[in-house]
Design an enzyme around this catalytic site. Structure first.
Site, mmCIF file in Angstrom:
data_model
loop_
_atom_site.group_PDB
_atom_site.id
_atom_site.type_symbol
_atom_site.label_atom_id
_atom_site.label_comp_id
_atom_site.label_asym_id
_atom_site.label_seq_id
_atom_site.Cartn_x
_atom_site.Cartn_y
_atom_site.Cartn_z
ATOM 1 N N GLU A 114 10.611 -4.659 4.473
ATOM 2 C CA GLU A 114 10.754 -6.053 4.039
ATOM 3 C C GLU A 114 10.422 -6.185 2.555
ATOM 4 O O GLU A 114 11.153 -6.822 1.783
ATOM 5 C CB GLU A 114 9.793 -6.953 4.841
ATOM 6 C CG GLU A 114 10.070 -7.037 6.322
ATOM 7 C CD GLU A 114 9.274 -6.024 7.140
ATOM 8 O OE1 GLU A 114 9.012 -4.911 6.627
ATOM 9 O OE2 GLU A 114 8.923 -6.348 8.293
ATOM 10 N N GLU A 163 -4.748 -6.681 14.740
ATOM 11 C CA GLU A 163 -4.218 -5.373 14.335
ATOM 12 C C GLU A 163 -5.341 -4.332 14.405
ATOM 13 O O GLU A 163 -5.084 -3.154 14.640
ATOM 14 C CB GLU A 163 -3.601 -5.431 12.929
ATOM 15 C CG GLU A 163 -2.751 -4.219 12.601
ATOM 16 C CD GLU A 163 -1.879 -4.397 11.359
ATOM 17 O OE1 GLU A 163 -0.772 -4.933 11.455
ATOM 18 O OE2 GLU A 163 -2.319 -3.982 10.267
ATOM 19 N N LYS A 189 0.844 -1.203 0.000
ATOM 20 C CA LYS A 189 0.000 0.000 0.000
ATOM 21 C C LYS A 189 0.880 1.254 0.000
ATOM 22 O O LYS A 189 0.666 2.174 -0.768
ATOM 23 C CB LYS A 189 -0.905 -0.039 1.234
ATOM 24 C CG LYS A 189 -1.866 1.108 1.348
ATOM 25 C CD LYS A 189 -2.797 0.902 2.538
ATOM 26 C CE LYS A 189 -3.540 2.191 2.842
ATOM 27 N NZ LYS A 189 -4.397 2.063 4.021
ATOM 28 N N HIS A 191 -4.603 -33.009 17.479
ATOM 29 C CA HIS A 191 -3.424 -33.755 17.930
ATOM 30 C C HIS A 191 -2.346 -32.814 18.435
ATOM 31 O O HIS A 191 -1.184 -33.198 18.550
ATOM 32 C CB HIS A 191 -2.911 -34.630 16.782
ATOM 33 C CG HIS A 191 -3.970 -35.576 16.288
ATOM 34 N ND1 HIS A 191 -4.185 -36.819 16.860
ATOM 35 C CD2 HIS A 191 -4.930 -35.440 15.331
ATOM 36 C CE1 HIS A 191 -5.206 -37.402 16.258
ATOM 37 N NE2 HIS A 191 -5.686 -36.592 15.331
ATOM 38 N N LYS A 218 9.406 -0.965 14.494
ATOM 39 C CA LYS A 218 10.036 -0.644 13.192
ATOM 40 C C LYS A 218 11.055 0.472 13.377
ATOM 41 O O LYS A 218 12.150 0.422 12.819
ATOM 42 C CB LYS A 218 8.975 -0.147 12.204
ATOM 43 C CG LYS A 218 8.066 -1.183 11.622
ATOM 44 C CD LYS A 218 7.266 -0.529 10.484
ATOM 45 C CE LYS A 218 5.916 -1.135 10.290
ATOM 46 N NZ LYS A 218 5.063 -0.414 9.366
ATOM 47 N N GLY A 275 -4.954 -1.989 4.992
ATOM 48 C CA GLY A 275 -4.178 -3.132 4.483
ATOM 49 C C GLY A 275 -4.852 -4.464 4.775
ATOM 50 O O GLY A 275 -4.967 -5.329 3.903
ATOM 51 N N ARG A 276 -5.343 -4.633 6.005
ATOM 52 C CA ARG A 276 -5.935 -5.925 6.393
ATOM 53 C C ARG A 276 -7.340 -6.101 5.833
ATOM 54 O O ARG A 276 -7.946 -7.164 6.008
ATOM 55 C CB ARG A 276 -5.911 -6.066 7.918
ATOM 56 C CG ARG A 276 -6.511 -4.896 8.665
ATOM 57 C CD ARG A 276 -6.136 -4.908 10.146
ATOM 58 N NE ARG A 276 -6.588 -3.711 10.849
ATOM 59 C CZ ARG A 276 -5.920 -2.568 10.916
ATOM 60 N NH1 ARG A 276 -4.757 -2.453 10.300
ATOM 61 N NH2 ARG A 276 -6.392 -1.550 11.584
HETATM 62 O O1 F6P Z 1 2.174 -4.351 9.878
HETATM 63 C C1 F6P Z 1 1.880 -3.040 9.636
HETATM 64 C C2 F6P Z 1 1.369 -2.812 8.245
HETATM 65 O O2 F6P Z 1 1.267 -1.439 8.062
HETATM 66 C C3 F6P Z 1 0.037 -3.490 7.956
HETATM 67 O O3 F6P Z 1 -1.051 -2.770 8.409
HETATM 68 C C4 F6P Z 1 0.091 -3.644 6.486
HETATM 69 O O4 F6P Z 1 -0.843 -4.560 6.017
HETATM 70 C C5 F6P Z 1 1.530 -4.081 6.306
HETATM 71 O O5 F6P Z 1 2.244 -3.324 7.262
HETATM 72 C C6 F6P Z 1 2.095 -3.897 4.938
HETATM 73 O O6 F6P Z 1 2.080 -2.563 4.549
HETATM 74 P P1 F6P Z 1 2.238 -2.153 3.037
HETATM 75 O O7 F6P Z 1 1.148 -2.771 2.273
HETATM 76 O O8 F6P Z 1 2.206 -0.664 3.024
HETATM 77 O O9 F6P Z 1 3.590 -2.679 2.568
#
Ligand code: F6P
Length: 507
Positions: free
Chosen positions: A195, A334, A189, A365, A475, A248-249
């Site tokens: 990452e 979240e 987003k 199990h 972060k 995002g979620r």
């Molecule tokens: O974990 C925090 C967060 O901001 C989530 O809300 C989001 O889904 C994820 O990181 C990834 O963010 P982005 O889509 O901006 O890479």
């Protein structure tokens, strides 16, 4: 102090909760209990009768929902008011699938169309053998879950998913792939997530080492920041867009679902959206007392805050739904893992349950011992599918009968065994959700059900479900500590931080 409701509502609920019989007593007294506490919509049947509910308690809970303004809050969200007040944003994931004539719905439909055209082109290209989605959190968990859930409907190129900054994740995903026949989807987003951007850069170098400047032909971006994606080098016609009014979620129905569209095709993806839309309509128009997401949220609320049950296990009796618990962990925790109310004051009650779980029967199990005989009562969401998704109908019968049996065993127990170690106390609550099938449409219905339940839980808790400031501090510290880990000046933290860095560096 943020209050979840007027204290008289809460007192009435507590009184009703104090009078709830055991599940064994409740079922013995009322043969029609399951019929009275079960509800159906579309391809979904939900039975709350094995929860600690009575007519009196349910009616008090529905009144609570009314008192905290669930209907007004729902309507405000669906209308596009700025309900995410801490970030000043609308919350309009429902516009992604509404087909309405609102500005947001029209923007969303146009991007879904662009995504479908691109997916059709790439799916028809014999030179495209694999898709690798690079994203994390909401840019990973929804697509991973839906891609797996729709295994039986896949007819596109192989899709792999990379989320972790651990280099092992990308290494593993690239194994056996050819840079000339692989399409990468950079799903972010913000298009800044550490990452994702690091993994995307590694993937770009991997392709560039073979294709040179033509690397960009192999990259798609799904993002709310198309200008950043374009600057990074993704061609404009391969940048698919969503907006800050999609959390995002809550973004699976947006272009974040592109890898799912690649796997199952745009028509089946449209069915997924239709299932979500159908649940949206149910949520918007059904009275609170028979509104499935509202009832699901009220059960979560009463279990958490009144019965003091801090966790909820999600156990899908469907191997294809194995990633649903992980997806729901982000969606629910979240959203609702907060201790400050929407009014800015500390809340004086519990908020989100801890969501955990795994597929049945495997979970039986592993952790079911604790569910049956542990000291804590853990409510369970059992999720089953009527139509087999595998090739062995007898095995499917065994799968589903296990789910039904576990719910009964938890509810009734075996309280009078001769030997104490063999006593099952019973009276342990669960909800059973049975889908007719694991079609895109049914999947859309259950995802939207959980989305709306999450929002309603947030309103009941009196918090803002739509921000996520709690992910920021870690972060920031990681960024500040990276120089120390790489041999530079000490960063923030404690003597334990210094010791961990020292121990790590002396490898
Ligand atoms: O974990 C925090 C967060 O901001 C989530 O809300 C989001 O889904 C994820 O990181 C990834 O963010 P982005 O889509 O901006 O890479």
């Amino acid at each position: 102090m943020a209050r979840q409701a007027d204290t008289s509502d809460t007192r009435r609920i507590e009184r009703a909760a104090g009078r709830v019989p055991t599940l064994a007593e409740a079922f013995a007294a009322d043969p029609g209990r399951s019929a009275r506490f079960s509800f159906a919509h579309g391809h979904m049947w939900v039975d709350f009768s094995m929860q600690h509910l009575t007519d009196e308690l349910l009616s008090a809970l529905v009144d609570l929902a009314r008192a905290v303004g669930v209907e007004e809050k729902r309507d405000a969200m669906l209308r596009g008011d700025t309900v995410n007040v801490t970030e000043g944003r609308k919350v309009l994931h429902t516009a992604l699938r509404s087909g309405d004539s609102t500005e947001e719905a029209r923007l969303a439909a146009a991007q879904t169309k662009r995504a479908a055209e691109l997916a059709e082109r790439l799916r028809a290209d014999p030179g495209v053998r694999a898709v690798v989605n690079i994203g994390i959190g909401g840019s990973d968990l929804g697509p991973v879950m839906a891609h797996r859930a729709l295994r039986a409907h896949r007819d596109g190129p192989e899709c792999r998913f990379v989320s972790n900054i651990d280099p092992a994740d990308l290494d593993d995903a690239l194994r056996g792939l050819d840079p000339t026949t692989t399409v990468f989807v950079v799903a972010s987003k913000t298009f800044t997530t550490q990452e994702t951007m690091h993994n995307a850069e590694r993937a770009r170098e991997w392709v560039r080492s073979v294709l040179g400047d033509a690397w960009a032909t192999r990259f798609v971006a799904t993002t709310a920041e198309p200008a950043r994606a374009a600057q990074w080098g993704v061609p404009a016609d391969q940048c698919l867009e969503f907006w800050d009014w999609v959390g995002g979620r809550f973004s699976l129905a947006s272009v974040i679902g592109f890898p799912v569209m690649m796997a199952v095709g745009p028509a089946r993806f449209a069915e997924l959206l239709a299932g979500m839309r159908s649940m949206d309509t149910h949520f918007a128009a059904t009275p609170l007392a028979t509104n499935i997401p509202v009832l699901h949220a009220l059960v979560a609320w009463v279990n958490t805050t009144v019965f003091s049950r801090p966790t909820c296990a999600v156990v899908p009796y469907s191997h294809d739904l194995a990633r649903l618990p992980a997806y729901l962990q982000q969606l629910v925790m979240e959203s609702n893992g907060k201790s400050v109310g929407i009014d800015g004051h500390e809340v004086m009650h519990q908020t989100s349950p801890v969501i955990w779980g795994d597929a049945g029967t495997n979970g039986q199990h592993a952790f079911f011992q604790l569910l049956h005989q542990g000291t804590r009562v853990v409510p369970v969401d059992f999720i089953g599918v009527r139509e087999p998704t595998g090739s062995d109908g007898a095995a499917h019968d065994m799968l589903v009968v296990n789910m039904i049996a576990q719910a009964a065993a938890l509810a009734l127990g075996r309280p009078h065994a001769e030997e104490p170690h063999r006593v099952f106390p019973g009276n342990r609550p669960s909800t059973t959700i049975l889908l007719d099938d694991l079609s895109p449409r049914s999947l859309g219905e259950i995802i939207a059900m959980y989305e709306h339940s999450t929002a309603v839980q947030g309103w009941l808790f009196g918090i803002n479900s739509f921000d996520q400031f709690g992910v920021e501090l870690g972060k920031e510290l990681a960024t500040a500590l990276l120089p120390e880990v790489q041999g530079g000046q000490p960063g923030p933290g404690t003597s334990a931080t210094r010791a961990a860095v020292h121990r790590y560096r002396s490898r």
